[in-house]
Design a protein around this motif. Structure first.
Motif, short mmCIF file in Angstrom:
data_model
loop_
_atom_site.label_atom_id
_atom_site.label_comp_id
_atom_site.label_asym_id
_atom_site.label_seq_id
_atom_site.Cartn_x
_atom_site.Cartn_y
_atom_site.Cartn_z
N GLN A 51 14.98 -21.00 4.07
CA GLN A 51 14.94 -19.69 4.72
C GLN A 51 16.00 -18.76 4.14
O GLN A 51 15.73 -17.58 3.91
CB GLN A 51 15.15 -19.84 6.23
CG GLN A 51 13.96 -20.43 6.93
CD GLN A 51 14.23 -20.68 8.40
OE1 GLN A 51 15.38 -20.71 8.83
NE2 GLN A 51 13.17 -20.89 9.17
N ALA A 54 14.76 -17.62 0.78
CA ALA A 54 13.69 -16.62 0.92
C ALA A 54 14.27 -15.27 1.33
O ALA A 54 13.85 -14.23 0.83
CB ALA A 54 12.67 -17.09 1.94
N ARG A 55 15.24 -15.29 2.24
CA ARG A 55 15.87 -14.05 2.68
C ARG A 55 16.61 -13.37 1.52
O ARG A 55 16.50 -12.17 1.32
CB ARG A 55 16.85 -14.34 3.83
CG ARG A 55 17.36 -13.09 4.50
CD ARG A 55 18.30 -13.38 5.66
NE ARG A 55 17.69 -14.23 6.66
CZ ARG A 55 18.12 -15.47 6.96
NH1 ARG A 55 19.15 -15.99 6.33
NH2 ARG A 55 17.52 -16.19 7.89
N ARG A 57 15.98 -13.74 -1.69
CA ARG A 57 14.97 -13.24 -2.62
C ARG A 57 14.38 -11.93 -2.13
O ARG A 57 14.21 -10.98 -2.90
CB ARG A 57 13.86 -14.28 -2.77
CG ARG A 57 13.69 -14.83 -4.15
CD ARG A 57 12.46 -15.70 -4.33
NE ARG A 57 11.93 -16.36 -3.18
CZ ARG A 57 12.24 -17.60 -2.77
NH1 ARG A 57 13.12 -18.30 -3.46
NH2 ARG A 57 11.69 -18.12 -1.71
N LEU A 58 14.07 -11.86 -0.85
CA LEU A 58 13.48 -10.65 -0.27
C LEU A 58 14.45 -9.48 -0.35
O LEU A 58 14.06 -8.36 -0.71
CB LEU A 58 13.08 -10.91 1.18
CG LEU A 58 12.28 -9.83 1.86
CD1 LEU A 58 10.97 -9.61 1.14
CD2 LEU A 58 12.02 -10.20 3.31
N LYS A 59 15.72 -9.73 -0.07
CA LYS A 59 16.72 -8.66 -0.17
C LYS A 59 16.85 -8.17 -1.61
O LYS A 59 16.97 -6.97 -1.86
CB LYS A 59 18.08 -9.14 0.34
CG LYS A 59 18.17 -9.21 1.84
CD LYS A 59 19.55 -9.64 2.29
CE LYS A 59 19.66 -9.68 3.79
NZ LYS A 59 20.99 -10.11 4.24
N ILE A 61 14.54 -8.28 -3.96
CA ILE A 61 13.33 -7.52 -4.29
C ILE A 61 13.42 -6.13 -3.67
O ILE A 61 13.07 -5.13 -4.31
CB ILE A 61 12.07 -8.26 -3.81
CG1 ILE A 61 11.85 -9.52 -4.66
CG2 ILE A 61 10.84 -7.37 -3.87
CD1 ILE A 61 10.78 -10.43 -4.12
N HIS A 62 13.90 -6.06 -2.43
CA HIS A 62 14.03 -4.77 -1.75
C HIS A 62 14.99 -3.87 -2.51
O HIS A 62 14.71 -2.69 -2.73
CB HIS A 62 14.49 -4.99 -0.31
CG HIS A 62 14.69 -3.74 0.46
ND1 HIS A 62 13.64 -2.93 0.84
CD2 HIS A 62 15.81 -3.13 0.91
CE1 HIS A 62 14.12 -1.89 1.51
NE2 HIS A 62 15.42 -1.99 1.57
#
Length: 147
Positions: A51, A54-55, A57-59, A61-62
């Motif tokens: 988790q 994933a968090r 990675r998402l940050k 990408i953002h």
């Protein structure tokens, strides 16, 4: 040494210790429970790391998307309707302009039928416009003369 001259262990001493200690029997049930708990703990630890990864990675990408958008020359992409609040405003205006949802009688009928107003309206159109194709005439079988 020949095979017949090799010293063979005494059958009574096979597998036993002669040092005076008692050999403890392993408790397989306790061992199974310990293994199951360790496996469960390992899984939960891997979930947390998954988790977190994933968090992160998402940050990332953002951040990169936001930076690319700021550096982009495309004015249409920078339009306010693509922001979070802009999206809400646009969806509300689309909902207001939606004729099938703004017609109270259609909404009432759709609610009775258990469908969305759009689907209910399309079903009504289909029922009105559908024409059942005519049944083809039966095929006549030619009887062959019996010889």
């Amino acid at each position: 040494l020949r095979a017949s001259q090799r010293r063979r262990p005494n059958r009574s001493s096979r597998g036993h210790r002669d040092d005076g200690r008692k050999k403890e029997k392993p408790n397989i049930f306790a061992e199974f429970i310990r293994d199951a708990e360790a496996e469960l703990e390992a899984r939960s630890a891997s979930k947390e790391t998954w988790q977190e990864d994933a968090r992160r990675r998402l940050k990332q990408i953002h951040r990169s998307t936001k930076l690319l958008l700021d550096l982009s020359e495309d004015v249409e992409l920078k339009d306010k309707k693509y922001t979070n609040n802009g999206h809400k405003v646009m969806m509300q205006s689309f909902l207001r302009d939606n004729r099938s949802r703004s017609d109270p009688s259609l909404v009432r009928e759709a609610r009775r039928a258990g469908a969305s107003p759009e689907v209910h309206q399309v079903k009504k159109y289909n029922k009105d416009l559908y024409v059942k194709p005519p049944t083809p005439p039966p095929v006549k079988k030619e009887e062959k003369p019996k010889v």
